[in-house]
Structures are given as C-alpha cells and as structure tokens.
Design a protein around this motif. Structure first.
Motif, short mmCIF file in Angstrom:
data_model
loop_
_atom_site.label_atom_id
_atom_site.label_comp_id
_atom_site.label_asym_id
_atom_site.label_seq_id
_atom_site.Cartn_x
_atom_site.Cartn_y
_atom_site.Cartn_z
N THR A 41 0.83 -1.21 0.00
CA THR A 41 0.00 0.00 0.00
C THR A 41 0.86 1.26 0.00
OG1 THR A 41 -1.75 -1.17 1.17
CG2 THR A 41 -1.81 1.23 1.27
N GLU A 81 -7.03 0.54 -0.97
CA GLU A 81 -7.32 -0.71 -0.29
C GLU A 81 -8.66 -0.70 0.45
OE1 GLU A 81 -4.19 -1.52 2.41
OE2 GLU A 81 -4.67 -3.64 2.56
N ASP A 157 -5.30 -1.60 -5.33
CA ASP A 157 -4.75 -2.14 -4.09
C ASP A 157 -5.70 -3.21 -3.54
OD1 ASP A 157 -3.22 -2.59 -1.90
OD2 ASP A 157 -3.25 -0.53 -1.15
N GLU A 158 -5.27 -4.45 -3.64
CA GLU A 158 -6.06 -5.61 -3.19
C GLU A 158 -7.50 -5.53 -3.69
OE1 GLU A 158 -5.09 -7.50 0.22
OE2 GLU A 158 -3.31 -6.35 0.69
MG MG Z 1 -2.04 -2.77 1.99
#
Ligand code: MG
Ligand code: ATP
Lengths: 311, 237
Positions: A41, A81, A157-158
């Motif tokens: 991140t 995220e 992010d993810e």
């Molecule tokens: Mg992260």
C-alpha cells in the motif's frame, strides 16, 4: 511507463519501504505480492501521488510524482485498499463528481458513466445510495471510478479482498480485460490470483523486493529451485557465459544495480554450487565481491503468502 | 474553477440533506430571534437590530465551527481524502470549494433573518443605515469565522477537535479586546486590532469603514491560506 528508483519510505521512525526499484512497461499487468505489512500500500500511495517518498524517485509516463504530481494524477486511476467512497451519495452522482474532479466534460462523463456501469455490472444499482450497497458492489463502484476517465495507468490495491468467491472470479476477469488496454499495477497476497492475472510478479517482503519474475518462473522456485546472488568484478559479457557453463546451473540473469554487477543464479535445490561458482569466477581472474543465497528467504515468504484458495 | 464549483456543489447538497445543518440553522434562528425580541420588549424600544447583531456574532462562535468541522476532517477519517488528493485537483481548489459551500449555507441562514428588519419596517421607523451596515458586518464576520473552522478541520480527522479548537480561536479573537483592559501602548493596540469585536462595533453603529472591511477579509484570506498550506503538508506526513 512507471519507473521506481531507490524508493524508501519511513512513517516517522518506522521503515516501511526500503530501497525499492522496478519498472513497469506500457500494457503490462504487474502484480505486487507480499504478506501483510510488506509495503504494498505504501508503494502504491507513492506511485499515485498521495504522498511523497522519503527518498528515491518515481516517474510515471516520464513525469515525476513529486515535482509534476498533477500530470501524474491525470494519468492514474486508483482503487485504494479501503475503497473509500462518499456513502451519502448515489452511485451515478458519485461517479459524476469523480469525473468532474478528473477534468472530464459533462457530456463525456455521461457517456462514460453508462459504459462503466455496464462494465462493472452496476446497472440495477445506479441510483442507490452508496452506503446501502454491499461490500462487493462498493468494490465495483471503486473500480468504476478508477476506470472512469480511461487512465493510462490503473493502480488497484487488493481489488478482490472481502468479496464473495463468485464476485472474485468476475473481478479478476474484469481486471484481465482492462489489462489488455491499460497498464495495471495490482497488489495481492494471494499467489494463485497474481499468477492468473499478471504478466510479471514482484514479491515484496518487509519493505524490500525479494523476487521479481514471471508467474511461471515463480512457480518453479516454489517447486524447489534455489537462487544465489553473486557480485563479480568483471565484464558482464564474459562473466555470463562462464557462469552459465557451471554444471548444475539452470539459469543466470544479470541485474546491475547502480555500479554493482549482480547476477542471480538458479539451480536445483539440494546441490551446493557455491564452491564451483566461486572457483570458476576466480580462475578467470575476476574478483568475487559477494555471494549470498536468496532462495531461502523466498521460501519463507511463500509460506506466509496465501498459496491456495479456500473456495 | 470547475473543480471549485464541483466540490462546493457537492458539499452544498450534503448540507441541505443533513439534519446537522438544519439543527445549526434552527439554533441560529432561535437565538437571534430571542435577541431580537429582547430589543423590542425594552421599556423604551428603539427600532434597531443592534441586539440581534450582537446575538448573531456570539452564537456563530459555536455555530460556524459546527458547520465547517465535517468538511475536511471527515474525508480524512473515512479515507476519501485519498481519492480526492490523487485526483488532478489543486489543494486550493479543494479548500476554496469546501469553504464556499459553508459560506453559501451560512448566507442562506442569515437570509432567513431578513424578516426581523421587515417587522421593524412594518411596525416602526427604523434607521436603515445601521441595518444595512450591520448585515454587511455580519456577512464579513461569518466569512472570517468559517475560514477558521476550515483550518482546524484540515488539521485533524476528529470533528470534535476541529469544532472545539475553532470555537476556542474564535472566542479568543472575539474577546481579545477585553484583555487589554483599555491600556495604552503597542501591545494593547495590537490586541485590540486583532479582536473581532472592536472591528464589528462600527458596523453595528451604521459606519462602514474600509479599515474594518479589510480586516475581516484579511483574516479570512489568512486562515484560508493556512488551510491550503496545511492540506499541502498533509501529503508530507
Ligand atoms: Mg495494503
Ligand atoms: N499511516 C501509517 N503510519 C505508520 N505506519 C504505517 C502507516 N501505514 C503503514 N504503516 C506501516 O508500514 C508498513 C507497510 O505497510 P503497508 O500498508 O504498505 O503494507 P501492505 O503491504 O499494504 O500490507 P497489507 O497486506 O496488510 O495491506 C507496515 O509495517 C505498517 O505497519
């Protein structure tokens, strides 16, 4: 498209990312793989211009993320995220707002909203207040705002965390499709996911890049290939073939770093080639400046990754 | 400019759909209404609004920060600031847009009090001068008060802290004049000049002095400038 050189980031005294360097080519889908707290991140926040690095340089489309932040931000679509959205706004109202912030014309926004609602399958919910959507649908709204302005680079992010397995499959397919036109950087801690979507994988652990390869080669490492990193004082053009000729060696790659000549040597696990390698270097009159095993730590990291999925 | 407009418009819509903003407006009308009535029930009622203006400035010490506290603190709390600041928007556009939205709402609130002077005209012969100048002063004072609230909201992700600190600063600036005890010298002159009350007096009396207009506009510009710097430095944390 993206160049990261010597990126280091501290949160106060806490070192989060340490001397990370890599490049992303246009049209590539790069996966950022690493366990919790690895620094994924942090790196993405720096690439998207949310915060400047403590040290190091990052350029995107040849614009510096600190000096020419505005130019960089024009070219990036970002899904953070936590998928932060304005929960009191309806989906289309929100997308319209984000489009305006990205400098789109209102007619263009209208057309694109229709497109992205289609792409992200939000059709039935386009008038719903975001706060009333389920996690999976919020994730889709997050992706919709990221692709709305057709950015050159997508940073996700993810993107599949916290959504149900069926939606995970759909989201992955969506990212794969997007990757055909755009440069994509995505992070994950699920190995199969990254292998499925990405053309190249970067494994990051405790703020450092510990491996960088195609998903296929990473799979090989998992099946018991070890790596050595050596630094040799000698002309690379001559050193490479000599190293490759050492019996038992599978593959050698040359990775110069600043003014150090580094080589990564892969070989089947179980053999100890350190002796042969060092002898072949010294006997050619070159100097062996360092030699260290990197395969071991890689294995540990894989153990910390999610290497299979519970469906 | 389109960005400023978009940010302001979004926030205005949220104000008008937010119970909190309506509560603020209601309290404002109740308190200023009370001060207005106090004026009229005086044994020798003078057809003026000076008590109303006094009440309005006092109650805004609490209400202006209540309007602004959400604007940037919430974005930081919810993380939406991450998408805002990674959009191609300039920091000043965000601050000015947010600020304008709160100013529009507060002006609407002030607009609702126009029926006080109307009542005066229906039932008496008020001197229009102090009413016009008083409203001008009130608008300028509100503009300055909101800019202080914007700064504290930029500095924290906690709305309560943003509210309390802004009210505190406003309170200090409002009553700074009292601290001098009417003394002489550079120090007391300075404190008197910083004090908002001393700059508001003339407006209440019907005098429009450029000096006071410049004062309120400078305070506003100063705090907005600090807010922009604070948002910039937020990227550096
Ligand atoms: Mg992260
Ligand atoms: N705002 C912050 N302040 C202080 N430390 C932080 C902050 N954000 C992250 N860190 C620390 O920096 C390190 C890297 O965090 P980062 O969020 O980049 O990891 P990550 O790879 O994204 O992990 P995850 O898979 O859990 O999302 C961690 O040790 C984390 O504790």
């Amino acid at each position: 498209m993206i160049q990261v050189r010597g990126l280091t980031h501290y949160y106060g005294p806490h070192l989060a990312v340490q001397d990370v360097s890599f490049g992303v080519k246009k049209g590539e889908v790069l996966g950022f793989l690493g366990p919790n707290g690895a620094g994924k991140t942090t790196t993405m926040r720096i690439i998207t211009g949310f915060m400047p690095p403590t040290r190091g340089q990052v350029t995107l489309a040849d614009f510096d993320v600190v000096e020419q932040s505005l130019e960089v931000r024009r070219r990036v679509g970002y899904l953070p995220e936590t998928v932060p959205l304005y929960t009191e706004m309806p989906v289309t109202g929100y997308l319209k707002y984000m489009g305006t912030l990205r400098g789109m014309k209102s007619k263009q926004i209208k057309n694109r909203i229709r497109d992205v609602i289609d792409i992200c399958q939000l059709g039935d919910y386009h008038k719903t207040i975001i706060g009333k959507l389920s996690k999976g649908f919020r994730q889709r709204v997050g992706i919709a705002q990221a692709i709305l302005h057709e950015p050159e680079v997508l940073v996700l992010d993810e993107p599949t965390i916290g959504i149900d397995p069926i939606q995970v499959v759909e989201t992955r397919k969506l990212i794969q499709d997007l990757g055909k036109q755009q440069t994509v950087v995505l992070s994950s801690h699920i190995l199969p996911e990254v292998s499925m979507i990405c053309s190249r994988v970067l494994i990051i652990h405790q703020g450092r890049i510990v491996a960088e390869d195609t998903p296929q080669n990473l799979a090989l490492s998992l099946q018991g290939v070890e790596q050595l990193q050596v630094e040799v004082g000698g002309p690379p053009a001559e050193v490479l073939p000599v190293l490759r000729r050492v019996p038992g060696v599978n593959e050698v790659t040359h990775r110069p770093q600043q003014n150090r000549e580094l080589y990564t040597i892969r070989f089947q696990r179980g053999k100890d080639l350190r002796d042969e390698i060092s002898r072949s270097i010294v006997s050619n009159g070159w100097s062996l400046l360092s030699l260290q095993a990197v395969g071991m730590s890689l294995e540990d990291i894989f153990l910390r990754l999610t290497t299979h999925e519970e469906l | 400019m389109r960005t400023v407009q978009a940010v302001a418009w979004k926030e205005i819509q949220i104000y008008f759909s937010n119970p909190m903003a309506y509560i603020v407006a209601l309290i404002f009308l109740a308190v200023t209404g009370f001060f207005f009535v106090v004026d009229l029930t005086d044994p020798f009622p003078e057809a003026s609004l000076s008590n109303f203006f006094f009440g309005a400035t006092i109650v805004l010490i609490l209400l202006a920060p209540a309007l602004t506290m959400r604007l940037l603190a919430e974005e930081q709390k919810l993380g939406t600031i991450e998408l805002l600041l990674t959009s191609p928007v300039r920091d000043w556009e965000v601050i000015v847009g947010k600020y304008l939205s709160s100013l529009v709402f507060l002006l609407a609130m002030i607009g609702l009090t126009f029926y006080y002077p109307l009542l005066l005209w229906v039932f008496g012969r008020p001197d229009p001068g102090p009413i016009y100048s008083g409203y001008l002063g009130l608008v300028l004072y509100s503009a300055a008060a909101l800019s202080i609230g914007i700064l504290t909201s930029t500095l924290t992700s906690n709305q309560i802290i943003a509210f309390v600190v802004a009210s505190g600063i406003l309170l200090l600036m409002y009553f700074a004049t009292l601290g001098t005890g009417g003394g002489e010298g550079i120090w007391s002159t300075l404190v008197t000049e910083i004090g908002m009350r001393s700059h508001f007096d003339d407006f209440e009396r019907g005098v429009i002095d450029t000096k006071h207009i410049v004062y309120f506009l400078s305070v506003t510009a100063f705090f907005l400038f600090l807010s922009i710097r604070a948002l910039e430095s937020r990227r550096w944390r």
